[in-house]
Design an enzyme around this catalytic site. Structure first.
Site, PDB file in Angstrom:
ATOM      1  N   ARG A   1      61.855 -15.365  52.285  1.00 26.13           N
ATOM      2  CA  ARG A   1      61.374 -15.027  51.290  1.00 26.13           C
ATOM      3  C   ARG A   1      61.246 -13.272  51.951  1.00 26.13           C
ATOM      4  NH1 ARG A   1      56.986 -16.843  47.577  1.00 26.13           N
ATOM      5  NH2 ARG A   1      57.748 -18.938  48.187  1.00 26.13           N
TER       6      ARG A   1
ATOM      7  N   ASP B   1      58.790 -26.960  57.890  1.00 33.50           N
ATOM      8  CA  ASP B   1      58.064 -26.183  57.346  1.00 33.50           C
ATOM      9  C   ASP B   1      57.872 -25.951  55.707  1.00 33.50           C
ATOM     10  OD1 ASP B   1      60.244 -24.216  56.711  1.00 33.50           O
ATOM     11  OD2 ASP B   1      59.502 -23.772  59.435  1.00 33.50           O
TER      12      ASP B   1
ATOM     13  N   GLU C   1      60.378 -31.312  64.296  1.00 34.40           N
ATOM     14  CA  GLU C   1      60.418 -30.179  64.395  1.00 34.40           C
ATOM     15  C   GLU C   1      59.205 -29.810  64.100  1.00 34.40           C
ATOM     16  OE1 GLU C   1      63.965 -27.948  62.788  1.00 34.40           O
ATOM     17  OE2 GLU C   1      62.354 -27.034  61.473  1.00 34.40           O
TER      18      GLU C   1
ATOM     19  N   GLU D   1      55.501 -20.348  56.539  1.00 33.76           N
ATOM     20  CA  GLU D   1      56.148 -21.588  56.678  1.00 33.76           C
ATOM     21  C   GLU D   1      55.350 -21.522  58.418  1.00 33.76           C
ATOM     22  OE1 GLU D   1      58.296 -19.128  55.525  1.00 33.76           O
ATOM     23  OE2 GLU D   1      59.458 -20.526  54.102  1.00 33.76           O
TER      24      GLU D   1
ATOM     25  N   HIS E   1      72.482 -19.149  48.123  1.00 38.88           N
ATOM     26  CA  HIS E   1      71.327 -19.843  48.390  1.00 38.88           C
ATOM     27  C   HIS E   1      71.625 -20.466  47.120  1.00 38.88           C
ATOM     28  CE1 HIS E   1      67.760 -21.382  49.301  1.00 38.88           C
ATOM     29  NE2 HIS E   1      67.795 -21.870  50.734  1.00 38.88           N
TER      30      HIS E   1
ATOM     31  N   HIS F   1      68.252 -15.738  52.620  1.00 35.31           N
ATOM     32  CA  HIS F   1      67.326 -16.329  51.919  1.00 35.31           C
ATOM     33  C   HIS F   1      65.629 -16.197  51.567  1.00 35.31           C
ATOM     34  CE1 HIS F   1      67.734 -19.499  54.184  1.00 35.31           C
ATOM     35  NE2 HIS F   1      66.318 -20.325  53.591  1.00 35.31           N
TER      36      HIS F   1
HETATM   37  C1  LIG Z   1      61.254 -20.222  58.179  1.00 36.91           C
HETATM   38  C2  LIG Z   1      62.550 -20.804  58.812  1.00 36.91           C
HETATM   39  O1  LIG Z   1      63.385 -21.213  59.253  1.00 36.91           O
HETATM   40  N1  LIG Z   1      62.209 -21.962  57.584  1.00 36.91           N
HETATM   41  C3  LIG Z   1      63.636 -22.979  57.864  1.00 36.91           C
HETATM   42  C4  LIG Z   1      63.986 -23.462  57.010  1.00 36.91           C
HETATM   43  O2  LIG Z   1      65.406 -23.286  56.348  1.00 36.91           O
HETATM   44  P1  LIG Z   1      66.429 -22.911  56.614  1.00 36.91           P
HETATM   45  O3  LIG Z   1      65.756 -21.310  57.052  1.00 36.91           O
HETATM   46  O4  LIG Z   1      67.432 -23.335  57.751  1.00 36.91           O
HETATM   47  O5  LIG Z   1      67.132 -23.062  54.960  1.00 36.91           O
HETATM   48  P2  LIG Z   1      68.507 -22.974  54.692  1.00 36.91           P
HETATM   49  O6  LIG Z   1      69.300 -21.793  55.394  1.00 36.91           O
HETATM   50  O7  LIG Z   1      68.515 -23.254  53.329  1.00 36.91           O
HETATM   51  O8  LIG Z   1      69.568 -24.587  55.297  1.00 36.91           O
HETATM   52  C5  LIG Z   1      69.691 -24.660  56.617  1.00 36.91           C
HETATM   53  C6  LIG Z   1      71.039 -25.444  56.988  1.00 36.91           C
HETATM   54  O9  LIG Z   1      71.325 -25.731  55.855  1.00 36.91           O
HETATM   55  C7  LIG Z   1      73.145 -25.838  56.310  1.00 36.91           C
HETATM   56  N2  LIG Z   1      74.171 -24.691  54.818  1.00 36.91           N
HETATM   57  C8  LIG Z   1      73.710 -23.562  54.992  1.00 36.91           C
HETATM   58  C9  LIG Z   1      74.277 -22.825  53.567  1.00 36.91           C
HETATM   59  C10 LIG Z   1      75.092 -23.709  52.704  1.00 36.91           C
HETATM   60  O10 LIG Z   1      76.304 -23.393  51.591  1.00 36.91           O
HETATM   61  N3  LIG Z   1      75.298 -24.840  53.321  1.00 36.91           N
HETATM   62  C11 LIG Z   1      74.935 -25.732  54.225  1.00 36.91           C
HETATM   63  O11 LIG Z   1      74.756 -26.460  53.970  1.00 36.91           O
HETATM   64  C12 LIG Z   1      73.014 -25.029  56.896  1.00 36.91           C
HETATM   65  O12 LIG Z   1      74.414 -25.249  57.667  1.00 36.91           O
HETATM   66  C13 LIG Z   1      71.975 -25.391  57.721  1.00 36.91           C
HETATM   67  O13 LIG Z   1      72.213 -26.703  58.591  1.00 36.91           O
HETATM   68  O14 LIG Z   1      62.671 -24.948  56.070  1.00 36.91           O
HETATM   69  C14 LIG Z   1      63.807 -26.233  57.068  1.00 36.91           C
HETATM   70  C15 LIG Z   1      63.265 -27.232  56.836  1.00 36.91           C
HETATM   71  O15 LIG Z   1      61.964 -27.987  56.891  1.00 36.91           O
HETATM   72  C16 LIG Z   1      63.451 -25.557  58.899  1.00 36.91           C
HETATM   73  O16 LIG Z   1      63.849 -26.570  59.722  1.00 36.91           O
HETATM   74  C17 LIG Z   1      63.518 -23.925  59.147  1.00 36.91           C
HETATM   75  O17 LIG Z   1      62.704 -23.598  59.936  1.00 36.91           O
END
Ligand SMILES: CC(=O)N[C@@H]1[C@@H](OP(=O)(O)OP(=O)(O)OC[C@H]2O[C@@H](n3ccc(=O)[nH]c3=O)[C@H](O)[C@@H]2O)O[C@H](CO)[C@@H](O)[C@@H]1O
Length: 383
Positions: free
Chosen positions: A200, A93, A115, A129, A229, A198
């Site tokens: 928004r 998203d 997804e 998103e 982040h 992190h």
């Molecule tokens: C609205 C919403 O929820 N949108 C999401 C957004 O992503 P998010 O919120 O999941 O983003 P983050 O938290 O940055 O990433 C998470 C991943 O990163 C890994 N991680 C974390 C910290 C670190 O230091 N090292 C890492 O490796 C962690 O284990 C995990 O696998 O976009 C994605 C793509 O479109 C969507 O799928 C998803 O809906």
């Protein structure tokens, strides 16, 4: 090897993590793929998140404060990278995903959405998103829904594309990497809390969330690690709010295996991350979701997560109650797989192979955008 080509669009860390196993599954099937790096996270090195070596095109569209503007720059730039491409695969998203999808659709290249069907049912949370997901699903030819609930959301919206129930590719990665993790360590004197924050929607609430963490850090029986982040704006604000808090360790963003190990070694996770909501239940680590609503209710239904919101008193009270009740914490620690069984990428690659085999191969593909303009398409599909 097919003469046809598919392109995988990646702009951010989670997209790299979740599309890497699909890229590998496509290679195993001999489907030639191209990686399109939008540049949303300018320093992203997809190979660090497991992406195999693929022919790569960089669009140099660094993330912008206005996600709609960023989606527009990606949509306008991607045409140059689509020569010979028969299917564009976007994930999740992000503004890269919606921009990549719109740019592809406008040049006549079909879009596959990995997804698909996640819905919070509130267009303001998460914004933008939720709009982006609806927009991508409305334009996609192939929709890969992780869960039964996600597929039902798509059917309710009467999307025109083909829906496949696949599981989430992020769980494929996790179940693969889990085997290489060290057994969980325990600290008899302290419960370990892992925090990420992190999104928004959390930005305005960062001082409130920080105050709940400062209160929790005063407990002598906890140790808190907060992983920052890559977004400098959020990381900078976290350092300002929490940089001098005793018993609270601020850490730089880390690799995926490292964060999974940190999760496994934790007694409780507090996070607003989408991906961590999927991973924590699989690891059997209790999770407090720092959001008012979620597009991932499955982890709450499975008993692994609680939606706690951003109110500092509620965060503090809920976390404290869990820390004080070993039984309740234990009841949330049963590993569950509500988001997938580890075979999502294989199912998606199979579906793509089947689609490529039946879809006529066009002779000429224009890389010039067609009207109507990107913004009017975005507005229409997001209605
Ligand atoms: C609205 C919403 O929820 N949108 C999401 C957004 O992503 P998010 O919120 O999941 O983003 P983050 O938290 O940055 O990433 C998470 C991943 O990163 C890994 N991680 C974390 C910290 C670190 O230091 N090292 C890492 O490796 C962690 O284990 C995990 O696998 O976009 C994605 C793509 O479109 C969507 O799928 C998803 O809906």
């Amino acid at each position: 090897m097919y003469d046809s080509r598919v392109a995988l669009v990646v702009g951010t860390r989670p997209e790299a993590i979740k599309l890497a196993p699909l890229a590998k599954a496509l290679i195993e099937r001999g489907i030639a793929s191209r990686l399109i790096l939008t540049g949303q996270h300018p320093n992203l090195r997809a190979s660090e998140y497991g992406m195999p070596d693929l022919p790569t095109v960089g669009l140099s569209c660094a993330g912008l404060p206005d996600p709609n503007a960023h989606a527009g720059t990606v949509a306008r730039s991607i045409g140059q990278a689509l020569d010979g491409i028969r299917l564009v695969i976007v994930q999740g998203d992000t503004s890269s995903a919606v921009g990549g999808g719109l740019g592809a659709a406008q040049t006549g290249v079909p879009v596959a959405h990995v997804e698909a069907g996640l819905r919070s049912h509130d267009r303001r949370d998460p914004w933008p998103e939720e709009d982006f997901r609806i927009a991508i699903d409305a334009m996609a030819t192939l929709l890969f829904a992780p869960t039964v609930l996600n597929a039902a959301n798509l059917r309710r919206e009467r999307v025109r594309g083909r829906i496949s129930l696949t599981g989430n590719t992020g769980i494929d990665v996790l179940l693969d990497r889990i085997r290489g993790l060290r057994p969980a360590t325990t600290d008899p004197c302290r419960k370990r809390l892992l925090v990420t924050c992190h999104r928004r929607e959390s930005w305005e609430a960062l001082p409130a969330i920080a105050s709940s963490l400062i209160a929790l850090a005063r407990r002598s029986d906890v140790a808190i690690a907060l992983v920052l982040h890559p977004n400098q704006r959020v990381a900078g604000e976290m350092v300002r709010l929490l940089g001098r808090t005793p018993n609270l360790d601020l850490r730089p963003p880390c690799g995926h295996v490292e964060i999974l190990q940190l999760m496994r070694d934790s007694d409780l996770i507090l996070s607003d991350s989408g991906g961590i909501q999927e991973e924590a239940p699989a690891l059997g680590i209790p999770l407090l979701v720092l959001r008012d609503r979620t597009e991932r209710p499955e982890g709450i239904s499975s008993g692994n997560a609680v939606l706690v919101g951003r109110d500092p008193e509620r965060i503090y009270a809920t976390a404290s109650a869990l820390l004080d009740s070993t039984d309740v914490l234990a009841s949330m620690s049963t590993p569950n797989l509500p988001y997938g069984d580890g075979a999502a990428s294989k199912r998606i690659a199979q579906a793509i192979e089947d689609w490529l085999a039946t879809e006529p191969c066009p002779n000429v593909r224009s890389s010039e955008p067609r009207s109507p303009s990107l913004l009017s398409v975005t507005a229409q599909v997001a209605q």
